[in-house]
Enzyme design. Structure first.
Site, PDB file in Angstrom:
ATOM      1  N   LYS A  36       0.944  -1.129  -0.165  1.00  0.00           N
ATOM      2  CA  LYS A  36      -0.044   0.001  -0.051  1.00  0.00           C
ATOM      3  C   LYS A  36       1.070   1.312   0.020  1.00  0.00           C
ATOM      4  CE  LYS A  36      -1.700   3.095   3.099  1.00  0.00           C
ATOM      5  NZ  LYS A  36      -1.807   4.059   2.153  1.00  0.00           N
ATOM      6  N   GLU A  62      10.192   0.357  10.206  1.00  0.00           N
ATOM      7  CA  GLU A  62      11.208   1.506  10.098  1.00  0.00           C
ATOM      8  C   GLU A  62      10.318   2.647  10.420  1.00  0.00           C
ATOM      9  OE1 GLU A  62      14.321   1.303   9.098  1.00  0.00           O
ATOM     10  OE2 GLU A  62      14.384  -0.633   8.248  1.00  0.00           O
ATOM     11  N   CYS A  71      13.454  10.467   6.981  1.00  0.00           N
ATOM     12  CA  CYS A  71      13.281  10.069   8.577  1.00  0.00           C
ATOM     13  C   CYS A  71      14.669  10.267   9.221  1.00  0.00           C
ATOM     14  CB  CYS A  71      13.092   8.491   8.328  1.00  0.00           C
ATOM     15  SG  CYS A  71      13.846   7.708   7.257  1.00  0.00           S
ATOM     16  N   GLU A  85       9.853  15.121  15.933  1.00  0.00           N
ATOM     17  CA  GLU A  85      10.292  15.068  14.452  1.00  0.00           C
ATOM     18  C   GLU A  85       9.548  16.274  13.927  1.00  0.00           C
ATOM     19  OE1 GLU A  85       9.086  11.344  12.533  1.00  0.00           O
ATOM     20  OE2 GLU A  85      10.752  11.382  11.560  1.00  0.00           O
TER      21      GLU A  85
HETATM   22  P1  NAP Z   1       2.374   7.665   8.559  1.00  0.00           P
HETATM   23  O1  NAP Z   1       1.420   8.511   8.734  1.00  0.00           O
HETATM   24  O2  NAP Z   1       2.664   6.567   9.693  1.00  0.00           O
HETATM   25  O3  NAP Z   1       1.742   6.617   7.241  1.00  0.00           O
HETATM   26  C1  NAP Z   1       2.693   5.626   6.577  1.00  0.00           C
HETATM   27  C2  NAP Z   1       1.925   4.837   5.967  1.00  0.00           C
HETATM   28  O4  NAP Z   1       0.962   4.172   6.599  1.00  0.00           O
HETATM   29  C3  NAP Z   1       0.835   5.581   4.793  1.00  0.00           C
HETATM   30  O5  NAP Z   1       0.806   4.695   3.759  1.00  0.00           O
HETATM   31  C4  NAP Z   1      -0.183   5.681   5.624  1.00  0.00           C
HETATM   32  O6  NAP Z   1      -1.463   5.593   4.893  1.00  0.00           O
HETATM   33  C5  NAP Z   1      -0.361   4.203   6.439  1.00  0.00           C
HETATM   34  N1  NAP Z   1      -1.159   4.286   7.582  1.00  0.00           N
HETATM   35  C6  NAP Z   1      -1.549   5.251   8.425  1.00  0.00           C
HETATM   36  N2  NAP Z   1      -2.458   4.533   9.301  1.00  0.00           N
HETATM   37  C7  NAP Z   1      -2.370   3.473   9.241  1.00  0.00           C
HETATM   38  C8  NAP Z   1      -2.720   2.281  10.160  1.00  0.00           C
HETATM   39  N3  NAP Z   1      -3.509   2.475  11.468  1.00  0.00           N
HETATM   40  N4  NAP Z   1      -2.319   0.970   9.557  1.00  0.00           N
HETATM   41  C9  NAP Z   1      -1.465   0.690   8.701  1.00  0.00           C
HETATM   42  N5  NAP Z   1      -1.233   1.634   7.872  1.00  0.00           N
HETATM   43  C10 NAP Z   1      -1.558   3.056   8.365  1.00  0.00           C
HETATM   44  O7  NAP Z   1       3.705   8.016   8.497  1.00  0.00           O
HETATM   45  P2  NAP Z   1       3.838   9.427   7.139  1.00  0.00           P
HETATM   46  O8  NAP Z   1       3.269  10.763   7.658  1.00  0.00           O
HETATM   47  O9  NAP Z   1       3.223   8.939   5.715  1.00  0.00           O
HETATM   48  O10 NAP Z   1       5.290   9.299   7.025  1.00  0.00           O
HETATM   49  C11 NAP Z   1       6.216   9.988   7.660  1.00  0.00           C
HETATM   50  C12 NAP Z   1       6.836   9.231   8.660  1.00  0.00           C
HETATM   51  O11 NAP Z   1       7.497   8.012   8.247  1.00  0.00           O
HETATM   52  C13 NAP Z   1       7.814  10.036   9.506  1.00  0.00           C
HETATM   53  O12 NAP Z   1       7.663   9.822  10.948  1.00  0.00           O
HETATM   54  C14 NAP Z   1       9.191   9.517   9.165  1.00  0.00           C
HETATM   55  O13 NAP Z   1      10.220   9.336   9.941  1.00  0.00           O
HETATM   56  C15 NAP Z   1       8.695   7.851   8.912  1.00  0.00           C
HETATM   57  N6  NAP Z   1       9.693   7.508   7.807  1.00  0.00           N
HETATM   58  C16 NAP Z   1      10.609   6.370   8.228  1.00  0.00           C
HETATM   59  C17 NAP Z   1      11.527   5.859   7.567  1.00  0.00           C
HETATM   60  C18 NAP Z   1      12.362   4.943   7.798  1.00  0.00           C
HETATM   61  O14 NAP Z   1      13.185   4.172   7.160  1.00  0.00           O
HETATM   62  N7  NAP Z   1      12.615   4.752   9.276  1.00  0.00           N
HETATM   63  C19 NAP Z   1      11.623   6.264   6.114  1.00  0.00           C
HETATM   64  C20 NAP Z   1      10.644   7.175   5.687  1.00  0.00           C
HETATM   65  C21 NAP Z   1       9.702   7.746   6.436  1.00  0.00           C
HETATM   66  P3  NAP Z   1      -1.738   7.250   4.311  1.00  0.00           P
HETATM   67  O15 NAP Z   1      -0.589   7.835   3.573  1.00  0.00           O
HETATM   68  O16 NAP Z   1      -2.933   6.934   3.499  1.00  0.00           O
HETATM   69  O17 NAP Z   1      -2.101   7.833   5.588  1.00  0.00           O
END
Ligand code: NAP
Ligand code: MG
Length: 486
Positions: A193, A267, A301, A398
């Site tokens: 997804k 991650e 991230c 963050e």
């Molecule tokens: P997010 O809100 O956690 O979303 C990540 C993904 O999860 C999206 O596809 C999101 O869908 C989906 N999602 C949301 N709620 C969910 C649930 N309850 N169950 C399953 N999936 C769900 O994070 P984001 O705002 O997109 O991304 C930013 C974050 O990612 C930051 O905290 C960053 O540090 C982290 N990140 C970490 C890494 C790493 O390798 N450690 C790499 C990149 C980013 P939607 O988009 O439709 O909400």
């Protein structure tokens, strides 16, 4: 957008002529789900808009997968695992991955443009960083497909089955490559997804899978919002969950997977410290710090979002940083001269602005570039805070935007204490002339990736992942294979 002239210290003034990317791209008006090798309409008939964050306008309509669609995708992946991909000779699987990698290379210009249009990142990054790494990941794991027994000597590695993967919006194609390539190389099948705001390139990747002749069901792509992700994570037919995203959602997933036999890798977020010692090559360090925080609008991230400067060079360093951010060009992501593109979404811009406000309220001093911003779309000037302390929210949370928090230290021991004073532990940077100092500091830092005299460098051969609330498991390298075999 009216662009201000930059005055160089030797007195001349210059401006770049606009250099927009003009390669035509096959952007569709509507994208469907990719299930069992075909593009299919969602069961519910519902679609959502993907917008261009550089102007707020709709780019395309994207099919939204619900429980029924996720179920269909997982069943297709299960069938493909049992009948085709699992039993296939590993060298044959490798050939598919090589083919996919080569097609990605052929189409990389077009994919880079689509990535910049949908996500807002500057074309020079999507073209020169994201896409080459996407292809490199497929090439790298293609090479491992028939050599797994050498990766795990003395063992007989077996695939896990169906992998459910959920990825964020900051590196849409690259995160897809990080997840899909090792899973397929190990003989698993995939349901993935993409993030709601950046699904377009994933759907073009689906076309590449078709073109490569990948058997139906080996990869299924189910766009949608958080509830689609939750449906995938909770599906009983999934053997492994790989998630990249926020720590809050990661914790929710960990709870939902607990007590099941599903394997999990997470991650999550980060709040990396970039530690600058007084013996560093100072201009090189300024460039590294700039790249560490303003790369991809700070939507990284592992961004170096906390800068720890040795007190004796603080004022000099801040003066250089101030001059340097004035020269960063913010604007059209498709212009080849752009350094900082659009913030990925209105919601993300609001989050950044709110946190910046708390920084000012808590007493830190905000310094921002004076660059003009376009009238439409979502933008944030490259900025940094001085006078930050460890208790400030801008030092703990963050920001995920182009905003740096600067603190000072006197001794190496103090630098280590400050750097480790966070719930995260994804990455860190060390800037010094002394090799011995690099090793001794790196030894004491609780971070998964540590860069020395550089920052934000990625390679498919090196593992990536965090400590503490930055998650567990590693992606990339040999270690990245371990997450997909038993
Ligand atoms: P997010 O809100 O956690 O979303 C990540 C993904 O999860 C999206 O596809 C999101 O869908 C989906 N999602 C949301 N709620 C969910 C649930 N309850 N169950 C399953 N999936 C769900 O994070 P984001 O705002 O997109 O991304 C930013 C974050 O990612 C930051 O905290 C960053 O540090 C982290 N990140 C970490 C890494 C790493 O390798 N450690 C790499 C990149 C980013 P939607 O988009 O439709 O909400
Ligand atoms: Mg978009």
């Amino acid at each position: 957008m009216e662009r201000k002239k930059h005055h160089l210290k030797f007195g001349s003034a210059f401006d770049y002529a606009p250099a927009p990317e003009t390669t035509p791209v096959a952007l569709k008006k509507q994208y469907e789900l990719f299930i069992h090798g075909e593009f299919v309409a969602p069961a519910s008939g519902s679609y959502f808009n993907s917008i261009n964050p550089a102007n707020g306008k709709r780019l395309a309509r994207i099919a939204k997968a619900d429980h029924a669609d996720v179920d269909r995708a997982v069943k297709s992946a299960r069938q493909a695992f049992g009948n085709v991909w699992g039993p296939m000779d590993a060298a044959e699987r490798g050939k598919y991955l090589f083919r996919i990698a080569r097609i990605i290379q052929e189409k990389s210009r077009e994919l880079a443009i689509l990535e910049s249009m949908d996500g807002g990142k500057p074309i020079k990054e999507s073209r020169d960083v994201d896409l080459p790494l996407v292809a490199a990941h497929f090439f790298y794991y293609a090479g491992w497909a028939d050599k797994l027994k050498y990766a795990f000597p003395g063992k007989a590695p077996e695939p896990l089955g169906v992998a459910g993967q959920v990825i964020p919006w900051n590196f849409p194609l690259l995160m897809a490559a990080w997840k899909i390539a090792p899973a397929l190389a190990c003989g698993n099948t995939v349901v993935i997804k993409p993030a709601e705001t950046t699904s377009i390139t994933a759907m073009h990747l689906a076309e590449i899978f078709q073109e490569a002749g990948l058997p139906p069901g080996v990869v299924n792509i189910v766009p949608g919002a958080g509830d689609t992700g939750a449906a995938l994570v909770e599906h009983e037919g999934v053997d492994k969950i790989a998630f990249t995203g926020s720590t809050a959602v990661g914790k929710r997933i960990a709870r939902s997977v607990a007590g099941t036999s599903k394997r999990l890798t997470l991650e999550l977020g980060g709040k990396a410290a970039n530690i600058v010692f007084d013996d560093c090559a100072i201009d090189q360090a300024v460039e590294g710090v700039i790249n560490g925080i303003y790369f991809n609008q700070g939507h990284v991230c592992c961004a170096g979002s906390r800068l720890l400067i040795q007190e004796s060079i603080h004022d000099d360093f801040v003066a250089r940083l101030t001059r340097r951010i004035e020269t960063l060009r913010v604007g059209d992501p498709l212009d080849k001269n752009t350094d900082i593109g659009a913030i990925n979404s209105k919601a993300q811009l609001k989050r950044i602005q709110e946190l910046v406000k708390t920084g000012e309220e808590e007493g830190a001093e905000l310094h921002s570039s004076s660059c003009p911003l376009p009238d439409e779309g979502f933008w944030h000037r490259p900025s940094f805070f001085t006078g930050v302390t460890s208790s400030h929210r801008v030092a703990r949370e963050e920001i995920f935007g182009p905003v740096l928090s600067i603190m000072t230290f006197r001794t190496p021991a103090e630098a280590v204490t400050l750097a480790n004073d966070t719930c995260y532990g994804l990455s860190a940077g060390i800037w010094t002339d002394k090799g011995s100092k690099i090793f001794s500091i790196a030894d004491q830092l609780k971070a998964g990736v540590i860069w020395a005299n550089t920052f934000n460098k990625f390679d498919p051969t090196s593992p990536f992942g965090g400590y503490k609330e930055s998650g567990f498991g590693r992606e990339g390298g040999l270690q990245g294979l371990a997450a997909y075999v038993k």
